[in-house]
Each structure stands twice: as structure tokens, then as C-alpha cells.
Design an enzyme around this catalytic site. Structure first.
Site, short mmCIF file in Angstrom:
data_model
loop_
_atom_site.label_atom_id
_atom_site.label_comp_id
_atom_site.label_asym_id
_atom_site.label_seq_id
_atom_site.Cartn_x
_atom_site.Cartn_y
_atom_site.Cartn_z
N SER A 140 -21.15 10.45 -29.03
CA SER A 140 -21.04 11.89 -29.26
C SER A 140 -22.34 12.56 -28.84
O SER A 140 -23.40 11.93 -28.82
CB SER A 140 -20.78 12.17 -30.75
OG SER A 140 -20.92 13.56 -31.04
N TYR A 153 -21.92 11.02 -39.99
CA TYR A 153 -21.40 10.90 -38.63
C TYR A 153 -22.54 10.91 -37.61
O TYR A 153 -22.60 10.06 -36.71
CB TYR A 153 -20.43 12.05 -38.35
CG TYR A 153 -19.78 12.00 -36.99
CD1 TYR A 153 -18.80 11.06 -36.70
CD2 TYR A 153 -20.14 12.91 -35.99
CE1 TYR A 153 -18.20 11.02 -35.44
CE2 TYR A 153 -19.54 12.88 -34.75
CZ TYR A 153 -18.57 11.94 -34.48
OH TYR A 153 -17.98 11.90 -33.23
#
Length: 240
Positions: A140, A153
Site C-alpha cells: 500500500s 494497517y
């Protein structure tokens, strides 16, 4: 082209993983698709329906070393080698640190970090014997900056970035390439969302990420692509 290369794609039941399997198959790869639920068998069935019979599914939890080793064994039994690993399986949630439970923290690390570690470790002996292999992890853009209410995350993506960089240095002498693809906002199912919502119309599409995987996997053997960062025009993000 990836003709007759053997690719394992985790998290391939839907979204980016499913589309990645489709795009790799279109380039000639033979597929082992992995997912944690029985939905994964629908991906293999779909690949066969659209003309790619050299695909099979394995239901497995990537955070379990025993189950990951079973995936590798089944892949080698079926095809005799492993050329490409796409670590796509991942989960996410967005809460403040104060509202994040220890169990939630552990779960996201188990899938997003331990899963990447276990799958990469499991394919290394085969790739070393072959003196060739490509390991690609879908990470990401938050591996490069932080966001509020995303500590767990974000921390997993920083961990994956560090792991991939270290692994790349360890295995390059064996002809094994390691890279990450770090997308920004993608129209997919992350954090319980739905794909195709009107507010996501200007986001990246799963096809965009799948094609990036194909590009990285198709690079000439003398070439390494360490990292790709991909954003939609619609997204504002910090410049590193």
C-alpha cells in the site's frame, strides 16, 4: 509473455487477487490460486470457463505455516516448479489506537506480515534450485507515510516494505527478484467496503494493479523493479 510460468496468487477469491490471476493467465501463466474461504474455487472455475484450464485452487490460511507449506507442495506436485509468487492476501481496518483490540492488532499482522513472510520463505528453496523467481507483494502507499486511525494497517505495510527490501538483498545472487506494488485508493473490498460504489468511480481499478503485477513479473531476467507506487489522480497524498 509468461508462457508456462507457474504463478501462485494469494487472496485470489475476489478483487485485486482474482483479477491478477486472470491477467497472468492471459499472459500464458499457469495458476495456483489461494484463498481462505471456499470462494477461491469459484476463481479457478472462472479461469477454466474463460479458457485457462491450467489453474487450480487451494483453500488455505496464509498465516499458518502448515497450510502455506501444503500450498507449495500441491503447486509443485501439479506443475513441478514455481516461477512467480504474488502475495496479495491482506486485511485492514481503520480505528484509533485506543479503540484497537490486541486481537485485532494480532490478526492484521498475522495475515499482512506473517502471511507474506511464510509464503516467501516457502517458495525460496524451489526458486533457488531454479536460479530464477519473482516474488511480488501487493502492499500500500501507506508503506511510505502514515494516516490517522490506521496504525495497525499502516504498521503492517511498513513491515512488509522492510521485509521485502531485506529479502531482495538476500536472494538476488540466486536470480530471484523481489518487489512491492504500493497502490493508493483502489476500488476493491478493503475494510469491508464494496467494489463499484459511485464514490469510487475515480479510484484505481483492480485491473490497474493486476496489469502492474504482469509488468513487474514480465521484466527481463536482468532487470529488477524494486517498487511501484501507483495513485489515482483523484487522490491527494503526501509527497515523500
Amino acid at each position: 509473455m509468461l508462457t508456462d510460468q507457474i504463478a501462485i496468487v494469494t487472496g485470489a477469491s475476489r478483487g485485486i487477487g482474482r483479477e491478477t490471476a486472470i491477467q497472468l493467465a492471459k499472459e500464458g501463466a499457469k495458476l495456483v490460486v489461494v484463498g481462505s474461504s471456499k470462494e477461491i474455487f469459484k476463481t479457478a472455475d472462472h479461469l477454466k470457463e474463460i479458457g485457462y484450464p491450467d489453474a487450480f485452487a487451494v483453500q488455505a490460511d496464509v498465516s499458518s505455516e502448515e497450510e502455506v507449506n501444503r500450498v507449495i507442495e500441491e503447486a509443485k506436485n501439479a506443475f513441478g516448479k514455481i516461477d512467480i509468487l504474488v502475495n496479495n492476501a491482506g486485511i485492514g481496518f481503520f480505528k484509533s489506537v485506543e479503540d484497537t483490540s490486541a486481537d485485532e492488532w494480532k490478526k492484521v499482522f498475522d495475515v499482512n506480515v506473517q502471511g507474506v513472510f511464510l509464503c516467501a520463505k516457502a517458495v525460496l528453496p524451489t526458486m533457488k534450485d531454479q536460479k530464477f523467481g519473482t516474488i511480488i507483494t501487493i502492499s500500500s502507499d501507506v508503506a511510505r507515510y502514515t494516516i490517522p486511525n490506521g496504525a495497525a494497517y499502516t504498521a503492517t505495510k511498513y513491515a512488509v516494505q522492510g521485509f521485502s527490501g531485506a529479502l531482495a538483498q538476500e536472494v538476488r545472487e540466486h536470480g530471484i527478484r523481489v518487489g512491492t506494488i504500493n497502490p493508493g485508493m483502489v476500488d476493491t473490498y478493503l475494510a469491508g467496503s464494496q467494489q463499484g460504489l459511485p464514490e469510487k468511480q475515480d479510484w484505481l481499478k483492480v485491473q490497474d494493479i493486476a496489469k502492474a503485477v504482469v509488468y513487474m513479473a514480465s521484466a527481463p531476467k536482468h532487470m529488477m523493479i524494486d517498487e511501484m507506487i501507483i495513485h489515482p489522480f483523484a487522490q491527494d497524498y503526501p509527497i515523500a
